[in-house]
Design an enzyme around this catalytic site. Structure first.
Site, PDB file in Angstrom:
ATOM      1  N   GLN A  82       0.846  -1.192   0.000  1.00  0.00           N
ATOM      2  CA  GLN A  82       0.000   0.000   0.000  1.00  0.00           C
ATOM      3  C   GLN A  82       0.886   1.249   0.000  1.00  0.00           C
ATOM      4  OE1 GLN A  82      -2.948   0.290  -0.838  1.00  0.00           O
ATOM      5  NE2 GLN A  82      -3.652   2.322  -0.277  1.00  0.00           N
ATOM      6  N   LEU A  83       0.732   2.024  -1.037  1.00  0.00           N
ATOM      7  CA  LEU A  83       1.488   3.263  -1.198  1.00  0.00           C
ATOM      8  C   LEU A  83       1.364   4.118   0.055  1.00  0.00           C
ATOM      9  CD1 LEU A  83       3.031   5.109  -3.266  1.00  0.00           C
ATOM     10  CD2 LEU A  83       0.792   6.123  -3.762  1.00  0.00           C
ATOM     11  N   HIS A  84       2.483   4.660   0.545  1.00  0.00           N
ATOM     12  CA  HIS A  84       2.417   5.536   1.712  1.00  0.00           C
ATOM     13  C   HIS A  84       3.536   6.570   1.668  1.00  0.00           C
ATOM     14  CE1 HIS A  84       4.866   2.001   2.781  1.00  0.00           C
ATOM     15  NE2 HIS A  84       5.532   2.770   3.610  1.00  0.00           N
ATOM     16  N   LEU A  85       3.164   7.777   2.008  1.00  0.00           N
ATOM     17  CA  LEU A  85       4.085   8.912   2.059  1.00  0.00           C
ATOM     18  C   LEU A  85       4.487   9.160   3.503  1.00  0.00           C
ATOM     19  CD1 LEU A  85       5.423  11.484   0.816  1.00  0.00           C
ATOM     20  CD2 LEU A  85       3.232  12.661   1.205  1.00  0.00           C
TER      21      LEU A  85
END
Length: 328
Positions: A244-247
């Protein structure tokens, strides 16, 4: 939603070892030999503990309890009739994993490995005995599988982002959670609600979303009570270990007890950490995120202070040195 603990620094939070496979499970088996390692959470058959190096022949209808709050178990099944557990142990090579080498990510904390081995003692009645394909393995096993199990440790963010206790901000596009193992006094993760596995899956169609995630990160910094005394960076890990993409929005003090390894440090202070704005510009111009060379090698670089560039030999020395740069 409530934002009561939104800006509490890491020193005020309670941390526990995190592992998606940490469970309390019971299994009914018949005709099994099993051995286990005793400890804080011992294995038991019908609530009778199996001591260290002891072997127990399970009878049909008995219940095997695996209580696992602290340590992941490796449970192995082998359908070889007539073999004893002792003989099976000679065939099984226990893989030793270095604590530092196995913690390449910033969101999962490694814990000591406990091992329990089980072998079929009676292969008759296959419907009563689970097959090898149903074996539950340690969260560090089977990482090469293309299709991750929903309970795998790498899927942890997907459950955390749905947990109201973890959320500190959310809108129609994103949710912000505190990193379970923060590497600084302030460390948040901004995740999109849309299922995007990682930067590899990002295209120009996600450009507006990336810009929104960056804007949310800036908002978090602006509303942080320590914004005047601390610097912040917004960025992505080149090769994240969590799905899951996360910044990341992380303060640059790196004052945290959960910053423990060289890989932790280098993942945030080298080019392994991609600035949010650089990622946005790359997607805008090239349509995708392109990495230069073998970025994983950056995790092996010598320890060096991100402020004064002084080289340090060990992580404890580095953390002691960093105190010199903390705001007064």
């Amino acid at each position: 939603m409530s934002q009561l603990n939104r800006y509490a620094p890491v020193s005020d939070s309670i941390r526990e070892p995190y592992c998606e496979s940490s469970t309390h499970s019971s299994r009914h088996y018949g005709g099994w030999d099993c051995s286990a390692v005793e400890g804080v959470n011992p294995t038991s058959v019908d609530l009778v503990n199996i001591g260290k190096d002891e072997e127990v022949k399970m009878k049909p209808g008995q219940v095997l309890h695996i209580v696992n709050k602290l340590y992941p178990y490796t449970v192995q099944f082998a359908e070889e009739s007539g073999k004893t557990v002792t003989e099976a142990k000679e065939k099984i090579q226990t893989r030793k994993v270095s604590h530092e080498d196995s913690c390449e990510n910033d969101d999962v904390e490694c814990v000591p490995r406990k091992t329990m081995k089980m072998e079929v003692g009676d292969t008759q009645g296959s419907s009563a005995n689970p097959k090898l394909s149903n074996t539950v393995v340690s969260p560090r096993e089977g990482t090469s599988s293309k299709k991750e199990h929903s309970g795998h440790w790498s899927q942890g963010l997907k459950s955390s982002m749905q947990d109201p206790k973890m959320q500190v901000y959310k809108d129609e596009k994103t949710v912000v959670i505190k990193d379970k193992y923060p590497k600084a006094r302030y460390h948040w993760l901004i995740l999109p609600w849309d299922p995007i596995s990682s930067l590899k899956a990002v295209t120009r169609n996600h450009l507006e979303l990336l810009e929104h995630m960056h804007a949310v990160g800036q908002k978090m910094i602006e509303e942080c009570p320590a914004r005047e005394s601390l610097e912040f960076r917004l960025g992505y890990h080149a090769i994240p270990s969590m799905s899951q993409l996360h910044l990341h929005v992380i303060s640059q003090d790196f004052d945290s007890p959960t910053l423990k390894t060289k890989k932790h440090w280098n993942s945030f202070t080298t080019d392994y950490f991609l600035n949010s704005q650089d990622v946005i510009e790359m997607v805008r111009s090239k349509g995708k995120v392109m990495l230069k060379g073998d970025v994983s090698e950056l995790l092996k670089l010598p320890l060096r202070c991100h402020r004064c560039k002084q080289h340090l030999s060990t992580v404890p020395q580095l953390k002691e040195h960093l105190k010199k740069h903390l705001p007064k």
